[in-house]
Design an enzyme around this catalytic site. Structure first.
Site, mmCIF file in Angstrom:
data_model
loop_
_atom_site.group_PDB
_atom_site.id
_atom_site.type_symbol
_atom_site.label_atom_id
_atom_site.label_comp_id
_atom_site.label_asym_id
_atom_site.label_seq_id
_atom_site.Cartn_x
_atom_site.Cartn_y
_atom_site.Cartn_z
ATOM 1 N N THR A 244 0.077 2.152 -0.018
ATOM 2 C CA THR A 244 -0.547 2.022 1.291
ATOM 3 C C THR A 244 0.169 2.970 2.236
ATOM 4 O O THR A 244 1.282 3.423 1.953
ATOM 5 C CB THR A 244 -0.468 0.562 1.790
ATOM 6 O OG1 THR A 244 -1.225 0.424 2.992
ATOM 7 C CG2 THR A 244 0.967 0.147 2.056
ATOM 8 N N GLY A 245 -0.465 3.286 3.355
ATOM 9 C CA GLY A 245 0.168 4.204 4.291
ATOM 10 C C GLY A 245 -0.545 5.546 4.325
ATOM 11 O O GLY A 245 -1.732 5.653 3.992
#
Length: 339
Positions: A244-245
């Site tokens: 994620t990110g």
């Protein structure tokens, strides 16, 4: 020296396994030690782990599906359809923040224990991209369909084209247009890609990702989420990881594949996630993206041991198992983040 003596004492008593060699720098000793042999550990199954707060309702549905006899892929699809259809989740599916042209564009992938996988990228107008990705796996000879081709495939399979831009997201987009500055926001509203990893009743591993991507991105931008090896990767003999990110940073380092590879070499899920986050930091510490860079990983190994680790604080993930039920855990992080 006391640490060294304690280590040697444990080695002599046989409390340290003999499976894998690793560096002993943490003990301040230039030597090698061996990682615990986990080959005889009982596998924790079933297990569901997913990213962020919206992982809780997704986990709940996935768990119920597994318990009612659904396959792992069907369970993942059912769980991920919940945030995809929730307009309050502003970075997944319906109600997601649009790109700079006001278009909600979607990416998703899914992968099973046989390493079969399906993905869609730059898909528009379809409520559930995870379902389309699953059909790419099941009904085509390909791994990924993109853009108009993905939409044509979805429509041919009976999906209906819908407007995914809610009034709230449209208002936010119009407000953004007043300055039109693209700058990702760390942990924006604690919402980001939902990535999910599952160990089923048979001990087999599957996973999936779905997202509407970065707010105000250029039209046509695709992040890491639909890319097998970047946003998601698994090897049923080893374990699985998902990211994620900021997708660009994950793509540059083949992040999830590298986490799995480190687990193959004997690293724990925590050690593997941490090492790849450190690698991303080293590659980006002088990069233009560093000011707003956030990356996190979740990982699970074949024994059901799990972990999460992120570059900056604020990343959390949801876990569901038989022993403790459905709950949130805060990931360990490298850097404190302040708004």
């Amino acid at each position: 020296m006391s640490d060294r003596r304690n280590f040697m004492k444990k080695a002599a008593l046989g409390t340290i396994g003999i499976s894998t060699l690793m560096s002993c720098k943490d003990l301040g000793v230039e030597s090698t030690v061996v990682a615990p042999d986990s080959s005889t550990k009982k596998v924790r199954k079933p297990l569901v782990i997913s990213t962020w707060n919206h992982g809780l309702p997704a986990n709940e549905e996935t768990w119920n599906q597994l318990k009612n006899g659904a396959s792992a892929l069907d369970a993942i699809e059912a769980g991920m359809k919940i945030p995809e259809a929730d307009p309050k989740v502003r970075s997944v599916g319906y109600g997601g923040f649009p790109d700079r042209d006001g278009k909600v564009t979607l990416d998703a992938c899914i992968m099973d224990h046989n390493s079969d996988c399906g993905a869609v990228s730059f898909l528009q107008g379809i409520m559930h991209p995870i379902s389309v990705a699953k059909l790419v796996l099941q009904k085509t000879p390909h791994v990924m369909l993109s853009g108009e081709g993905a939409l044509e495939f979805a429509l041919s399979e009976g999906f209906k084209e819908e407007n995914l831009l809610t009034a709230e997201s449209e208002a936010d987009w119009k407000k953004w247009l007043e300055e039109s500055k693209y700058k990702p926001v760390i942990n924006m509203e604690n919402h980001d890609t939902i990535s999910m990893l599952v160990i089923d009743e048979d001990g087999n591993i599957s996973g999936g990702c779905t997202t509407s991507g970065a707010a105000w991105k250029m039209h046509g931008r695709v992040g890491d989420s639909p890319i097998i090896g970047a946003g998601l990767f698994l090897d049923n003999e080893v374990g699985a990881a998902a990211a994620t990110g900021l997708g660009e940073a994950v793509i540059r380092t083949a992040g999830s594949a590298m986490v799995v590879e480190l687990m193959r070499q004997g690293k724990s899920p925590f050690e593997a996630c941490k090492e790849i986050v450190e690698r991303i930091y080293d590659k980006h510490k002088n990069h233009k993206d560093m000011e707003y860079l956030q990356v996190g990983f979740i990982a699970v190994n074949k024994n059901g041991e799990h972990a999460g680790y992120s570059l900056r604080s604020g990343f959390n993930y949801a876990i569901y198992d038989e022993a403790q039920g459905n709950r949130m855990e805060d990931a360990t992080f490298k850097m404190e983040w302040e708004e």
